[in-house]
Design an enzyme around this catalytic site. Structure first.
Site, short mmCIF file in Angstrom:
data_model
loop_
_atom_site.label_atom_id
_atom_site.label_comp_id
_atom_site.label_asym_id
_atom_site.label_seq_id
_atom_site.Cartn_x
_atom_site.Cartn_y
_atom_site.Cartn_z
N SER A 237 0.93 -1.05 0.13
CA SER A 237 -0.03 0.08 0.07
C SER A 237 0.94 1.35 -0.03
O SER A 237 1.89 1.34 0.75
CB SER A 237 -0.89 -0.02 1.46
OG SER A 237 -1.71 1.36 1.13
N LYS B 219 -4.67 -6.73 3.23
CA LYS B 219 -4.42 -5.74 2.35
C LYS B 219 -5.81 -5.05 1.93
O LYS B 219 -6.15 -3.96 1.68
CB LYS B 219 -3.57 -5.93 1.10
CG LYS B 219 -3.59 -4.82 0.00
CD LYS B 219 -3.08 -3.44 0.43
CE LYS B 219 -2.76 -2.51 -0.68
NZ LYS B 219 -3.56 -2.35 -1.98
N HIS C 1 -7.46 -3.48 4.38
CA HIS C 1 -7.03 -2.20 4.39
C HIS C 1 -7.60 -1.29 3.58
O HIS C 1 -8.15 -0.10 3.84
CB HIS C 1 -5.43 -2.44 4.20
CG HIS C 1 -4.92 -0.95 3.92
ND1 HIS C 1 -5.07 -0.50 2.43
CD2 HIS C 1 -3.87 -0.18 4.46
CE1 HIS C 1 -4.20 0.43 2.45
NE2 HIS C 1 -3.59 0.84 3.57
N ASN C 2 -7.91 -1.77 2.39
CA ASN C 2 -8.57 -0.92 1.32
C ASN C 2 -9.89 -0.64 1.49
O ASN C 2 -10.46 0.32 1.09
CB ASN C 2 -8.26 -1.57 -0.10
CG ASN C 2 -6.84 -1.52 -0.69
OD1 ASN C 2 -5.98 -1.49 -0.07
ND2 ASN C 2 -6.78 -1.45 -2.03
N GLU D 68 -10.05 2.03 3.97
CA GLU D 68 -9.70 3.16 3.12
C GLU D 68 -11.00 3.75 2.56
O GLU D 68 -11.34 5.05 2.55
CB GLU D 68 -8.63 2.92 2.09
CG GLU D 68 -8.25 3.89 1.07
CD GLU D 68 -7.26 3.35 0.28
OE1 GLU D 68 -6.42 2.64 0.32
OE2 GLU D 68 -7.52 3.80 -0.97
P1 NBP Z 1 -0.96 -1.71 -14.00
O1 NBP Z 1 -1.96 -2.62 -13.07
O2 NBP Z 1 -1.31 -0.82 -14.98
O3 NBP Z 1 -0.21 -2.87 -15.05
C1 NBP Z 1 0.76 -2.60 -15.98
C2 NBP Z 1 1.66 -3.51 -16.14
O4 NBP Z 1 1.34 -4.94 -16.25
C3 NBP Z 1 2.84 -3.42 -17.31
O5 NBP Z 1 4.19 -3.78 -16.75
C4 NBP Z 1 2.09 -4.40 -18.36
O6 NBP Z 1 3.22 -4.80 -19.28
C5 NBP Z 1 1.77 -5.68 -17.36
N1 NBP Z 1 1.12 -6.55 -18.05
C6 NBP Z 1 -0.10 -6.61 -18.41
BR1 NBP Z 1 -1.31 -5.06 -18.42
N2 NBP Z 1 -0.58 -7.78 -18.88
C7 NBP Z 1 0.64 -8.69 -18.83
C8 NBP Z 1 0.62 -9.75 -19.43
N3 NBP Z 1 -0.34 -10.58 -19.82
N4 NBP Z 1 1.92 -10.37 -19.26
C9 NBP Z 1 2.94 -9.68 -18.63
N5 NBP Z 1 2.76 -8.34 -18.30
C10 NBP Z 1 1.58 -8.07 -18.35
O7 NBP Z 1 0.33 -1.37 -13.13
P2 NBP Z 1 0.45 -0.67 -11.97
O8 NBP Z 1 -0.61 0.50 -11.78
O9 NBP Z 1 1.94 -0.04 -11.67
O10 NBP Z 1 0.07 -1.65 -10.75
C11 NBP Z 1 0.71 -2.85 -10.56
C12 NBP Z 1 0.03 -3.58 -9.43
O11 NBP Z 1 0.23 -3.06 -8.31
C13 NBP Z 1 -1.37 -4.01 -9.84
O12 NBP Z 1 -1.80 -5.13 -9.58
C14 NBP Z 1 -2.05 -2.91 -8.90
O13 NBP Z 1 -3.45 -2.93 -8.77
C15 NBP Z 1 -1.15 -2.73 -7.79
N6 NBP Z 1 -1.28 -1.57 -7.03
C16 NBP Z 1 -1.27 -0.35 -7.55
C17 NBP Z 1 -1.22 0.64 -6.90
C18 NBP Z 1 -1.47 1.87 -7.44
O14 NBP Z 1 -1.50 2.96 -6.55
N7 NBP Z 1 -1.30 2.14 -8.78
C19 NBP Z 1 -1.13 0.55 -5.49
C20 NBP Z 1 -1.07 -0.58 -4.83
C21 NBP Z 1 -1.07 -1.77 -5.79
P3 NBP Z 1 3.30 -3.91 -20.60
O15 NBP Z 1 4.21 -2.64 -20.10
O16 NBP Z 1 4.11 -4.89 -21.49
O17 NBP Z 1 2.13 -3.60 -21.18
#
Ligand code: NBP
Length: 475
Positions: free
Chosen positions: A128, A182, A185-186, A189
């Site tokens: 988080s 987690k 937690h959400n 939130e």
């Molecule tokens: P995203 O959730 O937007 O995912 C994008 C990433 O996933 C890119 O690296 C993309 O690769 C890869 N990807 C996808 Br889409 N499909 C794929 C596949 N079939 N094979 C391999 N790679 C694949 O990224 P994020 O916002 O950085 O979040 C990452 C994780 O962290 C998520 O699970 C999210 O729920 C969690 N999270 C996010 C936050 C936040 O604030 N954003 C907070 C806490 C947790 P590509 O570049 O080749 O398309």
């Protein structure tokens, strides 16, 4: 092989956490499905530490010291399964796969079981703190086998937020436990944000304050018991002026809240576990209501039936809202911690609720001064039945109760929706009630379905012969 950790999935979360590892002196192998993201990270931040650029999964896995540790940060769901499959095929027994995405905990349970059969360790880790936390120190909730934490723990703790010298990361429990907490937690939130939203609504519509005035109140609150990340950013959002119109930004944002699903998961799980997380549920439904555009359009102009006047003593009503917010927040956390305890029993996780209060104090979105109080409560009594009966919170609610009722009454009279304030107060009144109408419910259930009831005066199950002579029989 020289990398201590590998990160695959280099969108915003993955690249920030990879940089965080590198800034802490770890050599980090980098991988992303499309190489462009890997190259962009190295071009922009390659000088921040020691990165190993890789293109294929085989190259990525070969770059890692054993036991290999890979953190997956891809979009939760099918992408996670696909990446796990590719990695597992290239890894060897004893290696560790960590899923840092927002996975549903039941998926984590399934993945852990399947990888365990193949000799691999699988750690579902809730992370988080959004992108800022990932870079500068998130709150990390790792589940999975305890043995894997021995090798992984120091690495994760080195990049986590730190409060009073204690890292905001600890082994939560087996398989899906980390992603479960987690999720809760959400959910908390969601409840916290909804309560803040209701407070804002009251300032706007009951006191007639503009965004800047409300920002000032939240800024002031952030110096007291309510001090928290969410109160702090509320003041910042309310202070923001839109460059196009010169209006407060909040006044030009469409009032339909979206959700990615973790709040909904929390409520679904709570329904299955039979835990009344009313604050979280109201928050999820309030977002859904805000997005019910057709119904809202159709309901425009319906009778308001407003009773009574707006508050005349703004200072008193401001304090009332502050107290209502604090008391409702206690209820939301009490409910969330109840769900953690129920999950622990259901899945045999042996969770320590006080640990959550400790690791949520920093890094994460719900970080708050208040969590120190929850930590103290669980330190004093690890078996606490409910937060609302613990002396500190009991006193805080006693202090708040008149204000809390005045806020709900005033909002109701003025026709301002306060689902989270009102349901939290009802929850509190429900728990403390001497006699609930559930006795009548049991009577009705026995009438139409012979479901039986217990009696207050003697043990056993009983049934009244409703369609016969209405005498009572022991079931
Ligand atoms: P995203 O959730 O937007 O995912 C994008 C990433 O996933 C890119 O690296 C993309 O690769 C890869 N990807 C996808 Br889409 N499909 C794929 C596949 N079939 N094979 C391999 N790679 C694949 O990224 P994020 O916002 O950085 O979040 C990452 C994780 O962290 C998520 O699970 C999210 O729920 C969690 N999270 C996010 C936050 C936040 O604030 N954003 C907070 C806490 C947790 P590509 O570049 O080749 O398309």
């Amino acid at each position: 092989a020289r990398a201590q950790i590998g990160v695959t999935g280099l969108a915003v979360m993955g690249s920030n956490i990879a940089r965080n590892f590198a800034r802490h002196g770890h050599t980090v192998a980098l991988h992303n499905r499309s190489v462009a993201k890997t190259d962009a990270l190295i071009a922009e931040h390659g000088d921040e530490g020691d990165f190993v650029r890789t293109e294929s999964v085989d190259e990525f896995v070969a770059a890692l010291q054993r036991p290999r540790r890979v953190l997956i940060m891809v979009k939760a769901g099918d992408a996670t399964d696909a990446v796990i499959e590719e990695l597992a095929a290239a890894m060897e027994p004893g290696d560790i796969i960590i899923d840092g995405g927002n996975a549903l905990y039941t998926d984590t349970i399934r993945r852990e079981a399947s990888l365990r059969e193949r000799g691999l360790h699988f750690v579902g880790a809730g992370i988080s703190g959004g992108e800022e936390g990932a870079l500068n120190g998130p709150s990390i909730m790792p589940g999975g086998p305890k043995e894997s934490y021995e090798s992984l723990g120091p690495l994760l703790e080195s990049v986590a937020a730190v409060v009073d010298g204690v890292p905001c990361c600890t082994h939560i429990g087996p398989d899906g436990a980390g992603h479960f907490v987690k999720m809760v937690h959400n959910g908390i939130e969601y409840a916290d944000m909804q309560l803040i939203g209701e407070a804002y609504h009251l300032f706007r519509d009951a006191l007639g304050y503009d965004a800047a005035q409300i920002a000032a109140v939240f800024g002031e609150w952030n110096t007291g018991d309510l001090e928290s990340y969410l109160i702090e950013i509320t003041a910042e959002v309310l202070s923001q002026v839109d460059a196009n119109t010169g209006q407060p930004l909040v006044d030009v944002i469409v009032d339909a809240a979206e959700q990615k699903g973790t709040g909904r998961w929390t409520v679904k799980s709570a329904l299955d576990l039979g835990v009344p997380v009313t604050g979280i549920a109201e928050a999820v439904f309030a977002r859904a209501l805000s997005g019910s555009r057709a119904q809202r359009q159709a309901a425009k102009g319906l009778a308001s039936g407003v009773l009574g006047d707006k508050p005349t003593d703004a200072a008193q009503f401001t304090e009332d809202i502050r107290q209502a917010l604090y008391a409702s927040k206690i209820v939301a956390y009490a409910q969330g911690f109840d769900q953690i305890r129920a999950g622990s029993v259901e899945y045999d996780w042996d969770l320590t609720p006080g640990d959550m209060a400790t690791i949520w104090r920093g890094g994460c979105i719900i970080r708050a001064r208040f969590l120190n109080r929850i930590k103290e409560a669980y330190d004093n009594n690890p078996e606490l039945t409910s937060l609302i009966v613990e002396p500190y919170f009991k006193d805080a609610i006693e202090t708040a109760i008149d204000s809390w009722r005045r806020v709900v009454v005033t909002a109701t009279q003025l026709g301002i929706p306060v689902p989270a304030f009102a349901s939290s107060l009802s929850y509190y009144d429900g728990l403390r009630a001497e006699r609930l109408p559930a006795a009548l419910t049991q009577g009705q259930r026995d009438f139409f379905g012979a479901h039986t009831y217990e009696r207050t005066d003697r043990p056993g199950k009983f049934h009244t012969l409703w369609s016969g002579d209405r005498s009572e029989v022991e079931a």
